[in-house]
Design an enzyme around this catalytic site. Sequence first.
Site, PDB file in Angstrom:
ATOM      1  N   HIS A  79      43.264  48.232  36.831  1.00 48.94           N
ATOM      2  CA  HIS A  79      43.263  46.768  36.943  1.00 48.94           C
ATOM      3  C   HIS A  79      44.655  46.198  37.194  1.00 48.94           C
ATOM      4  O   HIS A  79      44.803  44.988  37.357  1.00 48.94           O
ATOM      5  CB  HIS A  79      42.642  46.118  35.695  1.00 48.94           C
ATOM      6  CG  HIS A  79      43.291  46.521  34.405  1.00 48.94           C
ATOM      7  ND1 HIS A  79      44.365  45.852  33.871  1.00 48.94           N
ATOM      8  CD2 HIS A  79      43.004  47.521  33.541  1.00 48.94           C
ATOM      9  CE1 HIS A  79      44.717  46.423  32.732  1.00 48.94           C
ATOM     10  NE2 HIS A  79      43.921  47.433  32.509  1.00 48.94           N
ATOM     11  N   HIS A 103      53.890  45.414  33.935  1.00 49.07           N
ATOM     12  CA  HIS A 103      52.830  45.480  34.948  1.00 49.07           C
ATOM     13  C   HIS A 103      52.800  44.166  35.713  1.00 49.07           C
ATOM     14  O   HIS A 103      53.506  43.208  35.375  1.00 49.07           O
ATOM     15  CB  HIS A 103      51.475  45.769  34.287  1.00 49.07           C
ATOM     16  CG  HIS A 103      51.075  44.744  33.275  1.00 49.07           C
ATOM     17  ND1 HIS A 103      51.430  44.821  31.943  1.00 49.07           N
ATOM     18  CD2 HIS A 103      50.372  43.593  33.396  1.00 49.07           C
ATOM     19  CE1 HIS A 103      50.951  43.785  31.289  1.00 49.07           C
ATOM     20  NE2 HIS A 103      50.310  43.017  32.151  1.00 49.07           N
ATOM     21  N   HIS A 105      50.635  41.049  38.051  1.00 47.41           N
ATOM     22  CA  HIS A 105      49.421  40.283  38.332  1.00 47.41           C
ATOM     23  C   HIS A 105      49.626  39.476  39.606  1.00 47.41           C
ATOM     24  O   HIS A 105      50.684  38.875  39.818  1.00 47.41           O
ATOM     25  CB  HIS A 105      49.105  39.320  37.185  1.00 47.41           C
ATOM     26  CG  HIS A 105      48.763  40.001  35.901  1.00 47.41           C
ATOM     27  ND1 HIS A 105      47.472  40.365  35.569  1.00 47.41           N
ATOM     28  CD2 HIS A 105      49.540  40.391  34.863  1.00 47.41           C
ATOM     29  CE1 HIS A 105      47.473  40.942  34.375  1.00 47.41           C
ATOM     30  NE2 HIS A 105      48.714  40.974  33.924  1.00 47.41           N
ATOM     31  N   HIS A 122      54.769  41.233  33.736  1.00 50.99           N
ATOM     32  CA  HIS A 122      54.725  41.112  32.278  1.00 50.99           C
ATOM     33  C   HIS A 122      55.432  42.321  31.662  1.00 50.99           C
ATOM     34  O   HIS A 122      54.977  43.453  31.818  1.00 50.99           O
ATOM     35  CB  HIS A 122      53.281  41.043  31.778  1.00 50.99           C
ATOM     36  CG  HIS A 122      52.580  39.782  32.147  1.00 50.99           C
ATOM     37  ND1 HIS A 122      51.208  39.627  32.042  1.00 50.99           N
ATOM     38  CD2 HIS A 122      53.061  38.594  32.613  1.00 50.99           C
ATOM     39  CE1 HIS A 122      50.883  38.403  32.433  1.00 50.99           C
ATOM     40  NE2 HIS A 122      51.988  37.759  32.784  1.00 50.99           N
ATOM     41  N   THR A 186      46.428  38.783  28.128  1.00 51.39           N
ATOM     42  CA  THR A 186      45.650  38.137  29.193  1.00 51.39           C
ATOM     43  C   THR A 186      44.552  39.041  29.742  1.00 51.39           C
ATOM     44  O   THR A 186      43.870  38.672  30.691  1.00 51.39           O
ATOM     45  CB  THR A 186      46.573  37.693  30.350  1.00 51.39           C
ATOM     46  OG1 THR A 186      47.161  38.847  30.952  1.00 51.39           O
ATOM     47  CG2 THR A 186      47.649  36.749  29.847  1.00 51.39           C
ATOM     48  N   THR A 187      44.409  40.226  29.157  1.00 53.60           N
ATOM     49  CA  THR A 187      43.315  41.129  29.494  1.00 53.60           C
ATOM     50  C   THR A 187      42.575  41.487  28.207  1.00 53.60           C
ATOM     51  O   THR A 187      43.141  41.407  27.118  1.00 53.60           O
ATOM     52  CB  THR A 187      43.832  42.427  30.150  1.00 53.60           C
ATOM     53  OG1 THR A 187      44.804  43.037  29.290  1.00 53.60           O
ATOM     54  CG2 THR A 187      44.459  42.137  31.505  1.00 53.60           C
TER      55      THR A 187
END
Length: 238
Positions: A79, A103, A105, A122, A186-187
């Site tokens: 993801h 990671h 986004h 992030h 946020t996941t």
Amino acid sequence: MSRTFQRALLGLALLGAITTAAAQQYDYDRQEQWQYPAALAQSPIDIQRGVAIDGDLQEVQSIELRDTVATLRIVDNGHAVEVEAHGPDALIRGRHFELMQFHFHAASEHTIDGESFPLEGHFVFKAQDGRLAVVGVMYVEGEANALAGEVLDALGDASEGEIEREDIAIMLPRDKSYHHYLGSLTTPPLTENVEWYVLDTPVTLSADQIAGFNARYSHNNRKVQPLNDRPLVHFAAH
């Protein structure tokens, strides 16, 4: 049908169910179906500079990165593009945190006065007591970033890669001014009580580098969540 064969079929069925559940868990087109324990302190948010209050100058407010050169392992985790880094640490508001990973986004998860950015990084830090602090960095199109290029090259067409030694600091701006609030992952599992520090100054990536991240994931950003009267604190680094 033998019992051994039946058990094998059952194992495959369970594995398939787990894989399907994991895929649904991160389905960004059905975010409203994500489940989380509370809903009053979720992330990301729209950072409205007009409602931010100034940080208390009597307290330590700065973010100081240390030991920033490390061996990096790059993973496509299904993801996001994630970079595992062991060694770098930071003093965040006078407290010690270790960098676990960073990671990306696309597009940005946080917005600033309603403005979205092509990419958001992030940087996930963890304290010895388990507390999480995430430093958010916005990326815009401009000059190429050396480490971003190495991350994409190391990953290539595979699901993982490695960079022997590199300085992660070049993925962050020198100016560590930020907006701070208490939010969540946020996941999924969207755990709350996460410290967020979204840096004011963006970092540039080339158009090709942004396209390289988008080729992996071009829609792995959670929608903004209500602030719900949480304090939003601004610190201007000197």
